[in-house]
Design a protein around this motif. Sequence first.
Motif, short mmCIF file in Angstrom:
data_model
loop_
_atom_site.label_atom_id
_atom_site.label_comp_id
_atom_site.label_asym_id
_atom_site.label_seq_id
_atom_site.Cartn_x
_atom_site.Cartn_y
_atom_site.Cartn_z
N UNK A 107 0.79 -1.25 0.02
CA UNK A 107 0.09 0.00 0.04
C UNK A 107 0.78 1.22 -0.04
N UNK A 108 2.29 1.09 0.43
CA UNK A 108 3.01 2.31 0.56
C UNK A 108 4.32 2.23 -0.13
N UNK A 109 4.79 3.08 -0.52
CA UNK A 109 6.24 3.16 -1.36
C UNK A 109 6.97 3.64 -0.47
N UNK A 110 8.01 2.88 0.15
CA UNK A 110 9.00 3.04 0.97
C UNK A 110 10.35 3.30 0.48
N UNK A 111 10.36 3.20 -1.13
CA UNK A 111 11.65 3.54 -1.64
C UNK A 111 11.73 5.15 -1.66
N UNK A 112 12.87 5.82 -1.96
CA UNK A 112 13.06 6.88 -2.07
C UNK A 112 14.34 7.11 -3.30
N UNK A 115 24.84 13.10 -9.15
CA UNK A 115 24.61 12.52 -8.11
C UNK A 115 23.39 11.57 -8.20
N UNK A 116 23.41 10.10 -7.71
CA UNK A 116 22.36 9.43 -7.81
C UNK A 116 22.15 8.69 -6.73
N UNK A 117 21.01 8.23 -6.29
CA UNK A 117 20.73 7.83 -4.87
C UNK A 117 19.40 6.80 -5.04
N UNK A 143 24.60 4.67 -3.68
CA UNK A 143 24.86 5.81 -4.16
C UNK A 143 25.94 5.87 -5.50
N UNK A 144 25.79 6.51 -6.39
CA UNK A 144 26.83 7.01 -7.52
C UNK A 144 26.98 8.10 -7.55
N UNK A 148 20.96 1.44 -10.71
CA UNK A 148 20.82 1.30 -9.31
C UNK A 148 19.55 1.11 -9.30
N UNK A 149 19.16 -0.04 -8.50
CA UNK A 149 17.80 -0.36 -8.03
C UNK A 149 17.64 -0.87 -6.70
N UNK A 150 16.39 -0.97 -6.38
CA UNK A 150 15.70 -1.53 -5.12
C UNK A 150 15.53 -2.97 -5.10
#
Lengths: 273, 236
Positions: A17-22, A31-33, A113-114, A198-200
């Motif tokens: 129900x929620x998106x916990x990724x940022x 910068x990529x996070x 992080x990149x 970069x992925x989750x």
Amino acid sequence: MVVIESSGITDVGIKRANNEDALFLDDKMKLYLVADGMGGHQAGEIASHLVVETIIDYMNNYCDRKSDFINHDKTLSSEANRLLSGIILSNRKVYEASQSNENYRGMGSTISALYVSDDTLITANVGDSPIYLIHNGSINLLSIPHTMVAEQASLFPKGSAKLGDEYKHILTRAIGIEKNVNADICEMHYYQGDTIVIASDGLSDKVQPDEIMDIVTNEEPDKACASLVNMANDRGGDDNITSIVVKVKKVLNKKQRIKGLLSKLANTFIKKD
Amino acid sequence: MPVLTLKFKNEFIKDYRLGKGQSMTIGRRNDSNMIIENLAVSGSHAKIDSVGDGFVLTDLQSKNGSFVNDELIASHWLKNGDVITIGKHTILFNYTGGEEIPDEKIGDMNQTMALRSDKYKEMIAKNVPDGAEEIISEKSVAGSLSFLSGGEGEIALDKKITKIGKASTCDIVAKGFSVGKVSATISKRPDGYFFNYVEGSKPKINGKAIDQSVKLNDFDVIEIGSIKVNFVVKES
């Protein structure tokens, strides 16, 4: 000088129900996070966003003052130290928040992080969000998965079979769980055509590295991100899905830059004639 | 034993006591243990079973689904403080004071969780009885360059990135007319040591000119301008 093209998206998936990724991406800051939060009652969301915001803020404000580095590791370049300091600071922020507010107790997040400097790319990670490098037709992991299964496998190749699937999501390291944190860093020279993803784990649990390579090699970053997320959702979308695709379009070394300038100058003179 | 508190939009309705070995059915049908009269709730919506020391909530393929802490679930091991949402009703799952709360590690392993390092060592000790000591000292691979000519001794590759070239800022300085200021770098990556060509004349590995990124293997011979070194790996 480097020309970069990037794109990133995050998707809640099908089951949650929620998106916990940022996520965060900026070709100017280079910068990529990606942060994947954990903890009930929205705390996971708070943790992942706090991590990303703290790192952006640190990278923006402390860029030229070496004395401000929280971390100073002599075996790392100053750019790598800067990134690592941002990560360490974000750990402090999340840890403090979880200690001071009952609702946030136990919350945490991964960070991958990149950071692209003039002549090297620097990656850093805590947790299990993967960072892949696609170079010359092969895909390799630049991050170290801090999961119990992965650490067991590297320490006891025979014993790891004992650990079942239920251990897959247990992290041995995360941002905000303990007072101090150790990130794994990788720093390397890059080439034109290199692609970083970069992925989750919502993506990497569902889409294999070879498939990721295939998609990002054949599609532009924005389309590739959409294809990757769709593929993970088609296969169940059990978790939040995030992907950032970063392509190195052009690398100009100093000589080429001067040559380019000279030819530009020459062109203007010719035009005047 | 735990108590289920049924609420509608934050208004208290009723408390239900759960006992060990008991099941509780939740639904609109009037033979349910917990009856919720609302069209958003299915006839047989969900049930809670006592399993071992804990309790499991199972959605009975209801039309609108069951949520725990805002996440859609098929089944879920209930933990102290969990909030179950069914339609617009919420059910709080709480242990009453003074009783032992079962270990939260039971069951729900689909959620990502992070172990504190002390807990991690504890779990390892249980799972890998002989390995409890070993885990503390992580195995690491250390590469180094040993000079064949153009220098003496051995240089440990303990940095994440080691630069080789003509510039004095390089970690290893190589002389030669066409050698680049930074000729090549060696990066320590999770998958090994990688040699990356940067600029100037092409360095050689085992006699072959390199203009790319290549993984280094034990005993590779690297030639850059005036220097010739052997790449060596040591496991510690």
